[in-house]
Enzyme design. Structure first.
Site, PDB file in Angstrom:
ATOM      1  NE  ARG A  82       5.182  14.369  42.573  1.00 42.97           N
ATOM      2  CZ  ARG A  82       4.508  15.502  42.496  1.00 42.97           C
ATOM      3  NH1 ARG A  82       3.225  15.539  42.826  1.00 42.97           N
ATOM      4  NH2 ARG A  82       5.090  16.627  42.121  1.00 42.97           N
ATOM      5  CE1 TYR A 222       8.676   8.912  37.212  1.00 39.23           C
ATOM      6  CE2 TYR A 222       7.175   9.858  38.830  1.00 39.23           C
ATOM      7  CZ  TYR A 222       8.355   9.901  38.122  1.00 39.23           C
ATOM      8  OH  TYR A 222       9.234  10.920  38.342  1.00 39.23           O
ATOM      9  CE  LYS A 231       8.089  14.320  46.129  1.00 39.05           C
ATOM     10  NZ  LYS A 231       9.327  14.880  46.173  1.00 39.05           N
ATOM     11  CG  HIS A 251       8.718  18.922  48.538  1.00 41.42           C
ATOM     12  ND1 HIS A 251       8.160  19.486  47.408  1.00 41.42           N
ATOM     13  CD2 HIS A 251       9.484  17.903  48.093  1.00 41.42           C
ATOM     14  CE1 HIS A 251       8.587  18.838  46.333  1.00 41.42           C
ATOM     15  NE2 HIS A 251       9.388  17.875  46.722  1.00 41.42           N
ATOM     16  CB  SER A 273       8.151  18.422  41.805  1.00 37.11           C
ATOM     17  OG  SER A 273       7.627  17.834  42.965  1.00 37.11           O
ATOM     18  CB  CYS A 275      11.625  24.229  41.479  1.00 36.15           C
ATOM     19  SG  CYS A 275      10.149  24.342  40.463  1.00 36.15           S
ATOM     20  CG  ASP A 298      12.295  15.042  47.276  1.00 27.99           C
ATOM     21  OD1 ASP A 298      12.089  16.092  46.642  1.00 27.99           O
ATOM     22  OD2 ASP A 298      11.479  14.110  47.319  1.00 27.99           O
ATOM     23  NE  ARG A 391      11.966  12.843  38.678  1.00 28.67           N
ATOM     24  CZ  ARG A 391      11.797  13.812  39.581  1.00 28.67           C
ATOM     25  NH1 ARG A 391      12.573  13.871  40.637  1.00 28.67           N
ATOM     26  NH2 ARG A 391      10.868  14.725  39.407  1.00 28.67           N
ATOM     27  NE  ARG A 422      11.213  25.178  36.978  1.00 28.04           N
ATOM     28  CZ  ARG A 422      12.327  24.877  36.320  1.00 28.04           C
ATOM     29  NH1 ARG A 422      12.657  25.558  35.234  1.00 28.04           N
ATOM     30  NH2 ARG A 422      13.105  23.891  36.728  1.00 28.04           N
TER      31      ARG A 422
HETATM   32  N1  LIG Z   1      18.381  27.772  35.398  1.00 32.20           N
HETATM   33  C1  LIG Z   1      18.535  26.999  36.462  1.00 32.20           C
HETATM   34  N2  LIG Z   1      18.059  25.728  36.411  1.00 32.20           N
HETATM   35  C2  LIG Z   1      18.221  24.978  37.500  1.00 32.20           C
HETATM   36  C3  LIG Z   1      18.865  25.449  38.686  1.00 32.20           C
HETATM   37  N3  LIG Z   1      18.854  24.449  39.600  1.00 32.20           N
HETATM   38  C4  LIG Z   1      18.209  23.406  39.010  1.00 32.20           C
HETATM   39  N4  LIG Z   1      17.842  23.700  37.745  1.00 32.20           N
HETATM   40  C5  LIG Z   1      17.166  22.802  36.770  1.00 32.20           C
HETATM   41  O1  LIG Z   1      15.881  22.508  37.254  1.00 32.20           O
HETATM   42  C6  LIG Z   1      15.553  21.144  36.993  1.00 32.20           C
HETATM   43  C7  LIG Z   1      15.153  20.467  38.265  1.00 32.20           C
HETATM   44  O2  LIG Z   1      16.195  20.560  39.204  1.00 32.20           O
HETATM   45  P1  LIG Z   1      16.293  19.564  40.445  1.00 32.20           P
HETATM   46  O3  LIG Z   1      17.425  20.032  41.297  1.00 32.20           O
HETATM   47  O4  LIG Z   1      16.357  18.183  39.953  1.00 32.20           O
HETATM   48  O5  LIG Z   1      14.872  19.829  41.118  1.00 32.20           O
HETATM   49  P2  LIG Z   1      14.213  19.151  42.419  1.00 32.20           P
HETATM   50  O6  LIG Z   1      13.599  20.274  43.185  1.00 32.20           O
HETATM   51  O7  LIG Z   1      15.197  18.302  43.110  1.00 32.20           O
HETATM   52  O8  LIG Z   1      13.059  18.269  41.761  1.00 32.20           O
HETATM   53  P3  LIG Z   1      12.268  16.978  42.383  1.00 32.20           P
HETATM   54  O9  LIG Z   1      13.261  15.906  42.546  1.00 32.20           O
HETATM   55  O10 LIG Z   1      11.227  16.724  41.329  1.00 32.20           O
HETATM   56  O11 LIG Z   1      11.595  17.379  43.658  1.00 32.20           O
HETATM   57  C8  LIG Z   1      16.764  20.512  36.351  1.00 32.20           C
HETATM   58  O12 LIG Z   1      16.568  20.433  34.975  1.00 32.20           O
HETATM   59  C9  LIG Z   1      17.878  21.462  36.686  1.00 32.20           C
HETATM   60  O13 LIG Z   1      18.887  21.451  35.727  1.00 32.20           O
HETATM   61  C10 LIG Z   1      19.383  26.792  38.690  1.00 32.20           C
HETATM   62  O14 LIG Z   1      19.955  27.284  39.655  1.00 32.20           O
HETATM   63  N5  LIG Z   1      19.172  27.510  37.555  1.00 32.20           N
HETATM   64  O1  LIG Z   2       7.785  12.056  43.529  1.00 36.31           O
HETATM   65  C1  LIG Z   2       8.290  11.916  42.398  1.00 36.31           C
HETATM   66  O2  LIG Z   2       7.849  11.162  41.525  1.00 36.31           O
HETATM   67  C2  LIG Z   2       9.514  12.656  42.066  1.00 36.31           C
HETATM   68  C3  LIG Z   2       9.676  13.803  42.875  1.00 36.31           C
HETATM   69  O3  LIG Z   2      10.605  13.900  43.663  1.00 36.31           O
HETATM   70  C4  LIG Z   2       8.660  14.859  42.777  1.00 36.31           C
HETATM   71  O4  LIG Z   2       7.821  14.816  41.884  1.00 36.31           O
HETATM   72  O5  LIG Z   2       8.713  15.779  43.604  1.00 36.31           O
HETATM   73 MN   LIG Z   3      15.100  16.214  43.403  1.00 38.40          MN
END
Ligand SMILES: Nc1nc2c(ncn2[C@@H]2O[C@H](COP(=O)(O)OP(=O)(O)OP(=O)(O)O)[C@@H](O)[C@H]2O)c(=O)[nH]1
Ligand SMILES: O=C([O-])CC(=O)C(=O)O
Ligand SMILES: [Mn+2]
Length: 608
Positions: A82, A222, A231, A251, A273, A275, A298, A391, A422
């Site tokens: 993004r 993207y 989003k 979110h 995102s 996290c 999400d 992704r 984070r």
């Molecule tokens: N150390 C650690 N890393 C984590 C944990 N949960 C997720 N991660 C890492 O954080 C990164 C993002 O995790 P996602 O669950 O994909 O995050 P998201 O919030 O869905 O991200 P978006 O789809 O971008 O909104 C990945 O590389 C995971 O492996 C956790 O509990 N501990």
């Molecule tokens: O929107 C995107 O491109 C992917 C996503 O879930 C984020 O960044 O939170």
């Molecule tokens: Mn996600």
């Protein structure tokens, strides 16, 4: 083509919705595509589009034995995330966009966009995608129509949203309002010009007109920039609709938790995102007797129900998950969903046998790969094989643990809300808010290190209120007021408990203090036991934290030092944090709700 006349267009169109027809004609006249195609969402159509994309070199068909009906795409290296710097909220008044958004006057922005879009679809097909976010049989279905010149976007939208004929028929029959969402990759083709695999434009604009409830996106192919139901619609435009109509567009993931006593709870969690939303939503609990099922990973649309309970619905139909870190060890449920096929991967690495790979997918690293930029790769290459924001895009109903309530338009009752970020320091593993307003304070001051999900520096701590910083479609102060004023509709007995969590705190040695992933079920268990009045806690200036005994650590492979590093409230860290929160709140000026100012004052008093 100049010969796309009004009458021909209207005659061919599968709708009589006058506003839609007029808009499609207007866009075709401006952008001059070679042809117009109305997307019906069928299986045959998907097969044809993906085959064309393979022929064009945009998609690589994966090995059908290991990844049936699945494809990999590789973006331009400058189009991988993004673009927040180029994302605009063009409200009539600048104050209505607020300090968290880029703003330009709508007339000026429209002038700019009109010149960018003039002829921008030359040599391409213009696809018209009718879609609905949320359920088609919701009380007030939220329709959108995306016009795009990217077949990759059409294929991805088919996974992420409910699209096609059924949606268009209902939109037409009810003559409903729809959000017009216009997208072009900004790469017109001259006659005879050879296309590239990933057309895009260095000049990118992601623009929202909140009063009109419309979206215009230019220059990027993207995910979050181009799949406009996600989003752009379901958060930025929907947050404005929600403000006006009395609900919340957030979110957040949504999950269902069943206790050993078979009691059912629902948890919503807002993390920025990359996290951990997708991972928590698909969690494999390590605590015995507890069951987790997924509702969303999400986006969460919430409203107070008839009994004053907060109800949540996931408006999406697919997962657009971060690939790196998603593996058989960390997230087997996501891996099983992906293994069923029907997925599009973007910017992952390719294995020699026609599969995909990314960092963290398997314990063993393959000896040879083709990296996301098409280069030979070995473990000695010294660079990641997959882009950190690569992704997987997978239909949500391929998740074995999908809760049946995902299909219910009335949604589920939320019992707990988690806000998480984070943070290497300061924020303990889990803190329970003192009360609802204190919980909103926690959400409004949420902070996190930036990730690869957005273009720009990674690892910089920034405030990210409710994990919505890049997604609030209006003034952030008004957004916080909306959260507070909505609570007046709640049944106080049914207000969810709010918790602040942090899976990412570090030990003095620099490693993660908490193992995360499936072990996060221990935190969920503590949160639910707090709701049930069963678990003990220690009151600190920031809220309630678990006692050493109340957090279930049975079978947990963590040292006492690590556990302390994860859980501890440290007054000296919070002295610094309070100063930083004060600076953050100064941005809001008069728009900061008085109740939140009082929360900060209370925190400072307790810390003193
Ligand atoms: N150390 C650690 N890393 C984590 C944990 N949960 C997720 N991660 C890492 O954080 C990164 C993002 O995790 P996602 O669950 O994909 O995050 P998201 O919030 O869905 O991200 P978006 O789809 O971008 O909104 C990945 O590389 C995971 O492996 C956790 O509990 N501990
Ligand atoms: O929107 C995107 O491109 C992917 C996503 O879930 C984020 O960044 O939170
Ligand atoms: Mn996600």
């Amino acid at each position: 083509m100049g010969n796309l006349t009004t009458s021909r267009l209207t005659a061919d169109a599968p709708t009589t919705h006058q506003k839609l027809l007029a808009w499609v004609e207007e866009v075709a006249e401006l952008t001059q595509p070679d042809s117009i195609y109305w997307v019906n969402g069928s299986v045959d159509e998907y097969a044809r589009l993906t085959t064309e994309l393979v022929e064009a070199g945009t998609l690589v068909r994966l090995n059908p034995e290991t990844f049936p009906n699945s494809f990999a795409a590789f973006s331009d290296p400058a189009d991988v995330a993004r673009v927040e710097e180029q994302t605009f909220i063009c409200s009539e008044k600048e104050a209505d966009a607020g300090f968290t958004n880029n703003w330009m006057a709508p007339a000026e922005m429209k002038g700019k966009l009109n010149s960018l879009f003039a002829g921008s679809m030359r040599g391409r097909t213009m696809y018209v995608i009718p879609f609905v976010m949320g359920h088609l049989d919701a009380e007030d279905p939220k329709f959108g129509v995306e016009i795009t010149d990217s077949a990759y976007v059409v294929a991805s939208m088919r996974i992420m949203a409910r699209i096609g004929t059924e949606v268009l028929d209902k939109l037409t029959a009810t003559n409903a309002f729809f959000v017009p969402a216009l997208h072009s990759v900004g790469a017109p083709l001259a006659p005879g010009q050879q296309d590239v695999a990933w057309p895009c434009n260095p000049d990118k604009w992601i623009v929202h007109f909140p009063e009109e409830r419309s979206i215009v996106s230019y220059g990027s192919g993207y995910g979050g920039n181009a799949l406009l139901g996600k989003k752009c619609f379901s958060l930025r435009i929907a947050s404005v609709m929600a403000r006006d109509e009395g609900w919340l567009a957030e979110h957040m993931l949504i999950l269902k938790l069943t206790s050993p006593e078979s009691k059912v709870y629902h948890v919503a969690a807002a993390f920025p995102s990359a996290c951990g939303k997708t991972n928590l939503a698909l969690l494999d609990p390590t605590v015995k007797g507890w069951k987790v099922e997924t509702l969303g990973d999400d986006i969460n649309w919430m409203r107070f129900g008839k009994e004053g309970e907060l109800r949540a619905v996931n408006p999406e139909a697919g997962l657009f998950g971060v690939a790196p870190g998603t593996g058989w060890g960390t997230n087997p449920n996501a891996m099983r969903a992906i293994a069923k096929g029907n997925s599009i991967f973007t910017n992952v690495a390719l294995t020699d046998d026609g599969g995909v790979w990314w960092e963290g997918m398997t314990e063993e690293t393959p000896a040879h790969l083709t990296d996301w930029q098409g280069n030979e790769w070995t473990p000695e290459s010294g660079r990641p094989a997959a882009h950190p924001n690569s992704r997987f895009c997978t239909p949500i109903d391929q998740i074995d643990m999908l809760a049946p309530e995902y299909f219910a338009p009335e949604g589920v009752q939320v019992d707990a809300i988690l806000f998480g970020g984070r943070r290497k320091t300061t924020i303990p593993l889990v803190t329970e808010a003192r009360d609802w307003t204190n919980g909103i304070f926690m959400g409004s001051t949420l902070s996190s290190e930036t990730t690869a999900a957005a273009a720009g520096a990674v690892g910089v701590v920034r405030r990210d209120p409710m994990a919505m910083l890049p997604f609030i479609g209006y003034n952030a102060g008004d957004y916080l007021k909306h959260w507070i004023s909505l609570s007046a509709k709640a049944n106080p007995e049914k207000l969810p408990k709010i918790f602040l969590v942090n899976w990412f705190r570090r030990t003095p040695e620099g490693g993660f203090a908490w193992p995360g992933f499936g072990e996060n079920s221990r935190v969920l268990k503590w949160a639910i036991e707090r709701i049930e009045g069963k678990a003990d806690a220690v009151e600190t200036p920031i809220g309630f934290v678990p006692t050493a005994e109340s957090l279930d650590t049975d079978g947990l492979d963590v040292s006492a030092e690590e556990l302390d590093a994860a859980l501890a409230f440290r007054s000296e860290e919070w002295q610094t944090e309070a100063v930083s929160i004060e600076e953050w709140y100064a941005n809001f000026g008069e728009a900061l709700p008085a109740g939140l100012r009082a929360e900060l004052d209370g925190l400072k008093d307790r810390l003193a």
